[in-house]
Scaffold this motif. Sequence first.
Motif, mmCIF file in Angstrom:
data_model
loop_
_atom_site.group_PDB
_atom_site.id
_atom_site.type_symbol
_atom_site.label_atom_id
_atom_site.label_comp_id
_atom_site.label_asym_id
_atom_site.label_seq_id
_atom_site.Cartn_x
_atom_site.Cartn_y
_atom_site.Cartn_z
ATOM 1 N N ASP A 113 -2.760 -2.038 -11.280
ATOM 2 C CA ASP A 113 -2.991 -3.495 -11.189
ATOM 3 C C ASP A 113 -3.173 -4.081 -12.509
ATOM 4 O O ASP A 113 -4.156 -4.013 -13.514
ATOM 5 C CB ASP A 113 -4.589 -3.735 -10.570
ATOM 6 C CG ASP A 113 -4.683 -3.040 -9.102
ATOM 7 O OD1 ASP A 113 -3.593 -3.091 -8.628
ATOM 8 O OD2 ASP A 113 -5.719 -2.843 -8.743
ATOM 9 N N SER A 151 4.456 -5.512 -6.968
ATOM 10 C CA SER A 151 4.315 -6.519 -5.807
ATOM 11 C C SER A 151 3.275 -7.752 -6.220
ATOM 12 O O SER A 151 2.357 -7.411 -6.871
ATOM 13 C CB SER A 151 3.516 -5.614 -4.823
ATOM 14 O OG SER A 151 3.203 -6.463 -3.806
ATOM 15 N N GLU A 172 -2.616 5.831 1.903
ATOM 16 C CA GLU A 172 -3.498 5.142 2.113
ATOM 17 C C GLU A 172 -4.243 4.657 3.252
ATOM 18 O O GLU A 172 -5.210 4.223 3.681
ATOM 19 C CB GLU A 172 -3.817 3.933 1.073
ATOM 20 C CG GLU A 172 -3.290 4.326 -0.317
ATOM 21 C CD GLU A 172 -3.475 3.055 -1.382
ATOM 22 O OE1 GLU A 172 -4.424 2.807 -1.918
ATOM 23 O OE2 GLU A 172 -2.358 2.175 -1.365
ATOM 24 N N LEU A 220 5.869 3.999 1.510
ATOM 25 C CA LEU A 220 5.132 2.868 1.051
ATOM 26 C C LEU A 220 4.952 2.035 2.346
ATOM 27 O O LEU A 220 5.960 2.018 3.237
ATOM 28 C CB LEU A 220 5.830 1.882 -0.076
ATOM 29 C CG LEU A 220 6.333 2.726 -1.552
ATOM 30 C CD1 LEU A 220 7.179 1.678 -2.224
ATOM 31 C CD2 LEU A 220 4.811 2.772 -2.256
ATOM 32 N N ALA A 231 0.763 -1.148 -0.029
ATOM 33 C CA ALA A 231 -0.077 -0.043 0.040
ATOM 34 C C ALA A 231 0.960 1.471 -0.077
ATOM 35 O O ALA A 231 2.044 1.213 0.453
ATOM 36 C CB ALA A 231 -0.904 0.007 1.309
ATOM 37 N N TYR A 232 0.346 2.345 -0.475
ATOM 38 C CA TYR A 232 1.069 3.493 -0.274
ATOM 39 C C TYR A 232 0.625 4.030 1.428
ATOM 40 O O TYR A 232 -0.196 3.792 1.793
ATOM 41 C CB TYR A 232 0.393 4.672 -1.079
ATOM 42 C CG TYR A 232 0.822 4.861 -2.684
ATOM 43 C CD1 TYR A 232 2.099 5.068 -2.978
ATOM 44 C CD2 TYR A 232 0.051 4.431 -3.834
ATOM 45 C CE1 TYR A 232 2.522 4.968 -4.258
ATOM 46 C CE2 TYR A 232 0.256 4.325 -4.695
ATOM 47 C CZ TYR A 232 1.753 4.552 -5.266
ATOM 48 O OH TYR A 232 2.019 4.585 -6.801
ATOM 49 N N GLN A 247 0.531 -5.825 -8.743
ATOM 50 C CA GLN A 247 0.446 -4.292 -8.471
ATOM 51 C C GLN A 247 1.498 -3.746 -8.485
ATOM 52 O O GLN A 247 2.367 -4.225 -7.869
ATOM 53 C CB GLN A 247 -0.713 -4.069 -7.232
ATOM 54 C CG GLN A 247 -0.071 -4.501 -6.113
ATOM 55 C CD GLN A 247 -1.176 -4.002 -4.773
ATOM 56 O OE1 GLN A 247 -2.112 -3.423 -5.192
ATOM 57 N NE2 GLN A 247 -0.965 -4.667 -3.841
ATOM 58 N N CYS A 248 1.508 -2.708 -8.967
ATOM 59 C CA CYS A 248 2.725 -2.049 -8.968
ATOM 60 C C CYS A 248 2.726 -0.532 -8.463
ATOM 61 O O CYS A 248 1.774 0.250 -8.710
ATOM 62 C CB CYS A 248 3.586 -1.836 -10.545
ATOM 63 S SG CYS A 248 4.883 -0.733 -10.680
ATOM 64 N N PHE A 249 3.419 -0.202 -7.738
ATOM 65 C CA PHE A 249 3.552 1.063 -6.976
ATOM 66 C C PHE A 249 4.621 2.006 -7.845
ATOM 67 O O PHE A 249 6.025 1.781 -7.940
ATOM 68 C CB PHE A 249 3.970 1.297 -5.460
ATOM 69 C CG PHE A 249 2.933 0.320 -4.619
ATOM 70 C CD1 PHE A 249 1.800 0.977 -3.816
ATOM 71 C CD2 PHE A 249 2.821 -0.880 -4.494
ATOM 72 C CE1 PHE A 249 0.871 0.221 -3.323
ATOM 73 C CE2 PHE A 249 2.069 -1.980 -3.980
ATOM 74 C CZ PHE A 249 0.958 -1.248 -3.326
ATOM 75 N N TYR A 250 4.261 2.995 -8.365
ATOM 76 C CA TYR A 250 4.936 3.872 -9.409
ATOM 77 C C TYR A 250 4.931 5.220 -8.918
ATOM 78 O O TYR A 250 3.927 5.790 -8.854
ATOM 79 C CB TYR A 250 4.271 3.644 -10.574
ATOM 80 C CG TYR A 250 5.103 3.827 -11.995
ATOM 81 C CD1 TYR A 250 5.894 2.593 -12.612
ATOM 82 C CD2 TYR A 250 5.424 5.160 -12.297
ATOM 83 C CE1 TYR A 250 6.561 3.030 -13.745
ATOM 84 C CE2 TYR A 250 6.155 5.344 -13.538
ATOM 85 C CZ TYR A 250 6.639 4.309 -14.290
ATOM 86 O OH TYR A 250 7.427 4.741 -15.197
ATOM 87 N N ARG A 264 -2.103 3.063 -7.967
ATOM 88 C CA ARG A 264 -1.564 1.672 -8.093
ATOM 89 C C ARG A 264 -1.937 1.165 -9.512
ATOM 90 O O ARG A 264 -3.136 1.339 -9.985
ATOM 91 C CB ARG A 264 -2.182 0.955 -7.055
ATOM 92 C CG ARG A 264 -1.338 1.276 -5.584
ATOM 93 C CD ARG A 264 -1.820 -0.079 -4.699
ATOM 94 N NE ARG A 264 -3.349 0.510 -4.188
ATOM 95 C CZ ARG A 264 -3.991 -0.389 -3.308
ATOM 96 N NH1 ARG A 264 -3.308 -1.514 -2.829
ATOM 97 N NH2 ARG A 264 -5.330 -0.211 -3.167
ATOM 98 N N PRO A 270 3.118 10.114 -6.563
ATOM 99 C CA PRO A 270 2.914 8.798 -7.004
ATOM 100 C C PRO A 270 1.709 8.824 -8.269
ATOM 101 O O PRO A 270 0.853 9.696 -8.180
ATOM 102 C CB PRO A 270 2.265 8.271 -5.683
ATOM 103 C CG PRO A 270 1.754 9.482 -5.146
ATOM 104 C CD PRO A 270 2.412 10.780 -5.488
#
Length: 338
Positions: free
Chosen positions: A151, A251, A26, A117, A22-23, A259-262, A149, A146
């Motif tokens: 997906d 992730s 969030e 994160l 998660a960010y 899912q990617c945190f970018y 997310r 950011p």
Amino acid sequence: MSTAGEVRSYRDTFLPYWHPVAYAHELREGPLAARLLETELVLWRTASGVAATQRYCAHRGADLSAGTVTPQGLRCAFHGWTYAQSGSCVRIPSQPQTPVPERARVNSYLAAQRHGLIWVCLSPEPAAPLPEWPELADSATVATVPLPRLDWETSAGRMVEIVLDVAHLSFVHEGTFGNPEQPEVPAYDVEKRSDGLRAQIVYPALAPAVGSAPPRVDRTTLTYEVTFPFTARLTFKPTLFYPHTVYAVASPWSEEKMQCFYFASYHPRIRNFAELFVKSESAILEQDRRVAEGQRPRAHPLDFSGEVPVKADRLPIEYRRALAALRLGRPPDAPAWD
């Protein structure tokens, strides 16, 4: 793939690594549901940091992400069972005078907040530390932004490979920054490290058109830095502009979904960077998503027997070799297989 080693399962291979779920923004006052490597999690904030446990109550399987954070821990909304950060139940309101059964507990996991994160490791002994990005610690000289997310219906490794792929830029990203007139990829070196890879390439990117002026070519230096297993840091240095850095941390939900945190870091003097980044990078990543989700198999391949790699693919090839080594229980910088 010529090897006598036994391939470990995807989950067992990557379970002992830190992955973002998660960010940080969030996770607020209440609990938050998350997922990692087919494990359903619930996150919540404690007086000392962040907690992560299995998502469903040991009593009757209620969803703990619908519960309430209290000074004692996370309270289930169904019957009020309350869990400490360790996963042990510390309160059963329906029988306050009876000792809590030893089996009244949920699995707990390592959790930490860093780089904006929330990270979780499903193993009690992490195989590697969290990534070190010291430039993000100085908020006075570096700002961050950011994206929502990502997906994607593909594996985490596939996603990282497309970030590392130089040869696709002129084709997939035509109309954003790709230069279809100059698709040739010059020879480049890849530095192998025990925890990742590094490469530097100059790409003739097309800068956006301004007014009636046509797009111009900007020979942008791209510096790729990989931290195993699923993190890529890419620094863009245009010829006549401030550099900025993109962080792509995939992730794995499962072997075929991620899912990617970018997000990006940039110099605060760049006006309107955040707005422009979200708009342009969202378009670029949508181009990538269509390609990545169309690749087969969705799971990250362990070898190249069904493909024909060329020298321009060297960075994604070395990355795949490293992940294959991890699946075989070998160091990621071990000698390459054939």
